[in-house]
Motif scaffolding. Structure first.
Motif: not given
Length: 592
Positions: A241-270
């Protein structure tokens, strides 16, 4: 800038540790990001699948409801009659049971019989001429609806159509987002109908997505950047029918940043702990290594000062042990070489002494030649039968004068051999001194048919000189001239006085001195092919003149002759240099 070796060790260790830490942090971050990106992509695919399944199930539900309504006897009877007053109550009843946002009834020609919005109120909208019995999206008054249409039939005949569905809006987007577990954006080419995101962020997403074509068969999500952040999204069509679309979205950086921050903290301490450990180990190793370096430096400095008896000892089995062994070998080799050089130098000195004795013997003969020739001539002249007593007396004095000169030469040569050079000045009449010298030279030159010409303006000029040394200097120049002149040659002696110096020039008409040896004629033992002579005459002449504070220069042109100019300062030199002992000036006449 000087840095101790142990500091350099620490800096190198720190650099290596920091580089290793940085590399490890980057590698781990990259691996984590890659794995989490794959996981998020999988989650996004699952969210899209959940979203699509929910949408399909909801549309199946709409389809089932529309069939139930279309086959209800009361409803198709009301549709068959085409009376809005009859159909509207029945439509309200069915809409209340289905709980849909829109309920639409049309006759077989597509004329609207009844229309109900979500509130149940009738809304006057222009219905299309026909409604195909399919699932579709339809836009009415800038509103978008998901519709399921169904034909109302009586036997084989179609008496009308019924359509029911949901409005595409914020509420639908929020419901879909909760079910999918992701952000959902519902839009078409003209605007946004529903979103779980803020309005500003939704517009940014639409600007990035509007040029993208839905690709349901793709297994990889699209990666876009919105406000500098990376986002994974899956895009598809809502329905036909009409040219209607959907987009299912997930933020990559928002989900990665906490994990990367924890990893960096661990690596920096070690890494910090590892860095401290590396510093401690490096400092310990550097201290052990560098503690032995001053011992080697002291040993090398001792060898450089000539202490070859110092034994270089070093414990250990590392490179410093090899350096210590090399220094010890160098000490032994240097001691042996220096001993060999000492022996060779002693032999060389002995040989040079013998050579000097030979040269001095030749010099004595060379320097004695002039006074001996004068004595021989004087003896021959004084032995004639008709010689006058005063002439005989004159020749006797000339002989005594030349004998005194020979004695003085012998003393000078002995002093030279012993390293003693004493100069005694006597103040005298320079014109008389030059006249006596010229007369002696004429006694030598007349038998060879060589003329000696003399010019002077030195009347009443007194000067303090060592007359024996200056006379020997002049004799050497004149004798050298007589050795290169043929019969008829001329030696010209000019003595001139200026305000503060005396210049004596001795010129000859000989063949001249070649330019390539002219600068070397005053060097000791330089004979340049002369068959006679020791090569010391001009060297000693130059030294005698310089001891008086004067100078000697030579000018020569091949084929025209040579000129030597001796310049002496007027007055005594009351100083002693480091090599000659200058005696006191005495007042005396020229020896007669």
């Amino acid at each position: 800038m000087y840095l101790p070796l142990r500091i350099k060790f620490l800096l190198v260790a720190a650099g290596v540790a920091v580089a290793a830490l940085g590399s490890a942090l980057w590698a781990v971050s990259y691996q984590l990001e890659s794995r989490m990106a794959a996981q998020i992509a999988t989650m996004l695919a699952g969210a899209e699948s959940t979203f699509v399944n929910w949408k399909n199930e909801h549309q199946k539900h709409l389809k089932a409801e529309s069939r139930i309504v279309a086959h209800d006897p009361r409803f198709f009877a009301a549709v068959a009659e085409g009376d809005e007053a009859t159909a509207l109550p029945i439509a309200r009843e069915f809409q209340a049971m289905a709980g849909n946002d829109i309920f639409l009834v049309c006759d077989r020609r597509g004329r609207r019989i009844a229309y109900l919005g979500s509130s149940g109120a009738s809304i006057n909208l222009n219905w299309p001429s026909s409604i195909p019995p399919v699932q579709q999206t339809v836009r009415w008054e800038d509103k978008l609806f998901l519709l399921q249409s169904q034909a109302v039939t009586v036997g084989p005949d179609t008496v009308g159509f019924v359509a029911m569905g949901l409005r595409v809006n914020e509420e639908l987007a929020q419901t879909m987002g909760r079910i999918a577990g992701a952000d959902v954006l519902l839009y078409d080419g003209k605007g946004i109908f529903g979103s779980t995101l803020s309005k500003t962020r939704s517009l940014e997403y639409v600007r990035e997505l509007k040029s993208r074509v839905a690709n349901p068969g793709s297994t990889e999500p699209d990666v876009i950047r919105v406000a500098g952040a990376r986002v994974l999204c899956r895009v598809g069509e809502l329905t036909s029918g009409e040219d209607a679309s959907y987009a299912v979205i997930m933020s990559l950086d928002e989900r990665l940043e906490p994990q990367i921050a924890d990893l960096r903290s661990t690596v920096l301490w070690v890494g910090s702990l590892a860095l401290l450990f590396a510093f401690a180990v490096s400092w310990s190793v550097a201290r052990r290594v560098t503690a032995r370096v001053p011992q080697l430096v002291a040993a090398v400095e001792a060898v450089s000062r000539g202490n070859y008896d110092l034994v270089v000892r070093h414990e250990g089995r590392d490179e410093l042990r090899a350096v210590a062994d090399a220094v010890d070998r160098m000490r032994h080799e240097l001691a042996a070489q220096i001993e060999a050089i000492r022996i060779a130098n002693e032999e060389k000195i002995s040989s040079e002494r013998l050579a000097v004795v030979g040269k001095m013997s030749s010099t004595i003969i060379h320097d004695f030649k002039t006074p001996m020739q004068v004595i021989r001539t004087a003896v021959e002249l004084s032995s004639g039968p008709n010689i006058k007593p005063e002439k005989r007396e004159h020749y006797a004095q000339m002989i005594m004068r030349e004998l005194d000169r020979m004695v003085s030469m012998a003393h000078d040569l002995l002093s030279f051999a012993r390293g003693e050079r004493r100069m005694t000045r006597t103040e005298l009449e320079l014109d008389e001194f030059m006249t006596q010298a010229v007369n002696a030279w004429r006694q030598i030159c007349d038998p060879k048919d060589i003329q000696v010409r003399f010019e002077s303006n030195l009347a009443h000029t007194r000067i303090a000189i060592d007359q024996d040394k200056i006379r020997r200097a002049l004799d050497n120049i004149v004798i050298n001239a007589t050795e290169v002149l043929d019969a008829g040659g001329v030696i010209k002696v000019i003595a001139r006085r200026t305000d503060d110096e005396i210049a004596i020039t001795v010129s000859d008409t000989g063949p001249g001195i070649p330019a390539n040896i002219r600068s070397q004629i005053f060097e000791p033992f330089a004979t340049f092919g002369k068959e006679k002579g020791s090569g010391l005459g001009l060297a000693m002449a130059k030294k005698a003149v310089e001891d008086h504070g004067g100078s000697i220069a030579v000018e020569s042109e091949p084929g025209t002759g040579t000129s030597f100019t001796i310049t002496l300062p007027i007055g005594p030199i009351a100083q002693t240099n480091g090599e000659f002992q200058v005696g006191e000036v005495t007042h005396a006449s020229v020896r007669s």
